[in-house]
Design a protein around this motif. Structure first.
Motif, PDB file in Angstrom:
ATOM      1  N   GLY A  50       0.788  -1.225   0.000  1.00 28.13           N
ATOM      2  CA  GLY A  50       0.000   0.000   0.000  1.00 28.13           C
ATOM      3  C   GLY A  50       0.821   1.275   0.000  1.00 28.13           C
ATOM      4  N   ALA A  51       2.166   1.164   0.009  1.00 23.91           N
ATOM      5  CA  ALA A  51       3.035   2.333  -0.001  1.00 23.91           C
ATOM      6  C   ALA A  51       4.392   1.945  -0.559  1.00 23.91           C
ATOM      7  N   VAL A  52       5.137   2.936  -1.052  1.00 24.33           N
ATOM      8  CA  VAL A  52       6.503   2.745  -1.544  1.00 24.33           C
ATOM      9  C   VAL A  52       7.406   3.600  -0.658  1.00 24.33           C
ATOM     10  N   PRO A  53       8.379   3.019   0.031  1.00 22.61           N
ATOM     11  CA  PRO A  53       9.143   3.777   1.033  1.00 22.61           C
ATOM     12  C   PRO A  53      10.095   4.814   0.472  1.00 22.61           C
ATOM     13  N   LEU A  99      -1.046   3.453  -6.740  1.00 17.89           N
ATOM     14  CA  LEU A  99      -0.896   2.090  -6.255  1.00 17.89           C
ATOM     15  C   LEU A  99      -2.275   1.481  -6.055  1.00 17.89           C
ATOM     16  N   THR A 100      -2.553   0.369  -6.742  1.00 19.96           N
ATOM     17  CA  THR A 100      -3.874  -0.254  -6.583  1.00 19.96           C
ATOM     18  C   THR A 100      -4.054  -0.821  -5.181  1.00 19.96           C
ATOM     19  N   GLY A 101      -2.924  -1.141  -4.517  1.00 21.00           N
ATOM     20  CA  GLY A 101      -3.018  -1.701  -3.181  1.00 21.00           C
ATOM     21  C   GLY A 101      -3.152  -0.678  -2.074  1.00 21.00           C
ATOM     22  N   PRO A 104      -0.196   8.228   1.486  1.00 25.03           N
ATOM     23  CA  PRO A 104       1.097   7.599   1.774  1.00 25.03           C
ATOM     24  C   PRO A 104       1.680   8.107   3.085  1.00 25.03           C
ATOM     25  N   PRO A 105       2.431   7.282   3.807  1.00 23.95           N
ATOM     26  CA  PRO A 105       3.051   7.701   5.064  1.00 23.95           C
ATOM     27  C   PRO A 105       4.062   8.827   4.838  1.00 23.95           C
TER      28      PRO A 105
END
Length: 692
Positions: free
Chosen positions: A46-49, A61-63, A68-69
């Protein structure tokens, strides 16, 4: 075309050799092949760091289910999923576009990765569900430039320029997985300045490769999967499918090591036959020192869903545990050659290729200190914090000009591993072209002798010198404003120059030409003083040189300027204003020899009572002294405002009985590198004898 570089790097390629010479290298994170892992992202969560992975357009992002954090990539949840996996589903995908028409999306990775050891990018793409357009592109750019956007949509597939829209900045290579079939065409400015091609008809289901470009130029089509006639595709399978379940296409793009890499593209068409090579091309333009990468996709009247998943990027040749690449920072445009006084901006890209973090990073470069690193702790290879970009600058000096027109300096990096053992990088060097500053040094003189009287012919001389040790000055120009002279004198129609062209038009003399290293150009012209009673009794003219010219002066001091000059030739602002002299007549001696008044806002140079033929004298570094108070010839103060000599009888001077003639020369120019307008006013006083 981009990337015909003026620099050379000696870092990454030497790294592997250096590691072998030092014995067994520390543990390194490896890709599926033999190289070092640089980037890894599944896009299934659900996120890309990594915050350097920047979404553009519809990319999402479909998830993802929420924002995003903090501190992560801005990739967030999808606002539309027409034909695509539903929002929040797991495992997810990177969605570039859904199945709507006239949509676009992309991502760019704005973190440089070392290039000299080659790169291997592997990912799975999905094109399905619509009418087959447009496709997906993967591209590599010059890592020294900022990568914050993609190129034009449609046939350009987000890489090249098209229909007045610029291509991706600093592009090196763009590979199009072209379902619709016009990535290889040449219409609408797709590929500017490129060789003419005949295979420009649309051919769907093709893979093509476009080369370097920047802005609206370049991005030429270099190779592809079309047949020899360019009339049909030659792929062993289909790039797209009817549904998500059958659309997965694993792709491996290898950009070989070295200055002129060979690029190969392999695709697994999900047919049980594994990877098959569909394209190979060797570049003829040198690769940059580092790469950045991105994906782009779009739809038009026709459409498809475009997804990406499971991406890794690594090197072809393993890196040393601590890898350093030094390069020019091209976030802003850089010159082809750096002149003395200019700064060379450097980037130092440091990568930890080990499986364990390192700390205490330090970059040393004797010619570019101090080097600033935003982070000194590097995480394990393949994670977002494994690579950091440090910065530093070098200001070119005269001492740097002794290398045959180039300047090279070398950097190294060190860090500490978990056991506090030092880890050293490979050395990395950059060579830039350097040159001296071509600079006109202007001098203005005249041959006037005192006393000057009507009918006297005065020869004026302006010299423009380019001292030895600098570069040739091409296209030089200066002007001499004669409007303050020709009211009191007639021009002799005799302007001449030892080199270049001098001409008078109206009341302006203009000289243009080239000044070689060590050459002095001399320009002369003459004026004849008009009969008594003509004009205003004052001569004043100003020479205006190029922005990088300097006066040598014609007095023994540096006069204060009218606009804030500190008396040392420092910059000031405002237009050039001539120094104007007025003289009080001495009725007893029938000549004027009083010093100038200070009615002008520009301060004047000292005024000697008499003057031999003027000679150029280098201006001193100190300010001129204030001129003496005007007198009436007997030592008593005179009246500066109305020219009255201060006679006791109180009788004013007869108008026109005796006029003082002051000659003022101003050199108006800009000192330094566009830092402002400097004003240096110098005066050559001349007296005019009366014969009544």
């Amino acid at each position: 075309m981009l990337l015909c570089p003026l620099l050379s790097g000696t870092g990454p390629a030497a790294a592997a050799a250096g590691a072998q010479q030092r014995g067994p290298a520390p543990a390194q994170a490896r890709t599926a092949g033999t190289g070092t892992l640089l980037f890894s992202e599944s896009f299934q969560d659900g996120a890309v760091p990594d915050p350097k992975l920047v979404p553009l357009g519809d990319a999402c992002l479909t998830g993802a289910r929420g924002a995003p954090p903090a501190g992560s990539s801005a990739l967030g949840p999808c606002s539309s999923s027409n034909g695509a996996p539903g929002r929040g589903g797991s495992p997810g995908y990177l969605q570039l576009t859904d199945n709507r028409t006239y949509r676009s999306g992309g991502i760019v990775y704005n973190r440089p990765l070392p290039a000299a050891s080659g790169v291997v990018a592997e990912f799975t793409s999905y094109q399905y569900g619509g009418s087959g357009a447009d496709g997906i592109s993967f591209f590599l750019t010059d890592g020294a430039q900022q990568l914050t956007r993609t190129g034009a949509v449609g046939a350009a597939l987000g890489y090249a320029a098209l229909k007045g829209v610029d291509g991706v900045p600093g592009g090196y290579v763009g590979i199009g997985f072209d379902a619709f079939g016009n990535f290889h065409t040449a219409g609408d400015g797709l590929g500017s300045g490129c060789p003419a091609r005949s295979d420009t008809s649309r051919v769907g289901n093709a893979v093509g490769l476009r080369g370097p470009g920047d802005g609206s130029s370049g991005y030429c089509y270099l190779a592809g999967s079309l047949n020899a006639a360019g009339s049909a595709g030659a792929l062993p399978g289909q790039l797209r499918a009817g549904s998500l379940a059958s659309a997965a296409r694993k792709t491996r793009i290898t950009v070989g090591p070295g200055a002129l890499p060979t690029i190969t593209v392999e695709i697994d068409f999900n047919d049980g036959k594994g990877y098959r090579q569909v394209l190979s091309h060797t570049m003829t333009t040198p690769a940059p020192a580092t790469y950045k990468f991105g994906f782009a996709s779009s739809t038009g009247l026709l459409s498809d869903v475009h997804l990406i998943r499971s991406m890794t990027v690594g090197t072809v040749v393993p890196l040393a545990q601590l890898n350093l690449v030094k390069q020019i920072d091209r976030g802003t445009a850089q010159p082809d050659s750096y002149k003395t006084g200019q700064s060379v901006p450097y980037q130092f890209v440091v990568t930890n290729s080990g499986t364990e973090p390192v700390h205490g990073l330090r970059v040393d470069d004797p010619g570019a200190g101090p080097v600033d690193c935003p982070e000194t702790d590097l995480s394990a290879a393949g994670s977002p914090g494994a690579t950091v970009t440090c910065t530093g600058t070098h200001t070119v000096t005269a001492a740097d000009l002794g290398g045959g027109g180039t300047f090279t300096n070398t950097a190294t990096a060190t860090a500490l591993d978990a056991s506090e053992k030092p880890v050293a990088s490979n050395p990395s060097s950059v060579t830039v072209k350097v040159e001296g500053v071509a600079q006109l040094r202007l001098t203005k003189t005249s041959d006037a002798r005192e006393p000057v009287k009507p009918g006297d012919r005065i020869t004026w001389t302006v010299t423009a010198a380019n001292p030895a040790g600098t570069s040739a000055y091409t296209g030089a120009k200066f002007t001499d404003d004669l409007s303050g002279v020709l009211g009191n004198a007639d021009y002799g129609n005799d302007a001449a120059a030892s080199s270049g062209v001098a001409a008078v038009s109206g009341t302006t003399l203009t000289w243009t030409g080239n000044v070689a290293v060590g050459q002095t150009v001399t320009v002369t012209y003459s004026t004849t003083v008009k009969p008594y009673g003509s004009g205003n009794g004052t001569m004043a003219n100003t020479v205006v040189g190029p922005a990088d010219s300097k006066p040598t002066g014609s007095t023994g001091c540096s006069p204060r300027s009218a606009a804030g000059d500190d008396g040392r030739g420092g910059p000031s602002s405002g237009p050039p204003r001539p120094v104007r002299y007025r003289r009080a007549p001495d009725r007893r001696r029938h000549r004027t020899n009083a010093p100038p008044d200070r009615t002008s806002t520009a301060a004047a140079a000292p005024s000697p009572a008499s003057r031999p033929p003027a000679e150029p004298v280098a201006a001193s570094s100190g300010p001129c002294p204030d001129p003496p108070v005007p007198t009436d010839g007997s030592g008593r103060p005179g009246d500066e405002e109305d020219g009255d000599a201060g006679e006791a009888d109180g009788v004013g001077d007869p108008v026109g009985l005796a006029l003082g003639l002051g000659l003022a020369l101003g050199l108006a120019l800009t000192l330094g590198l566009g830092l402002g307008l400097g004003l240096d006013a110098t005066a050559l006083p001349v007296t005019w004898a009366d014969t009544w």
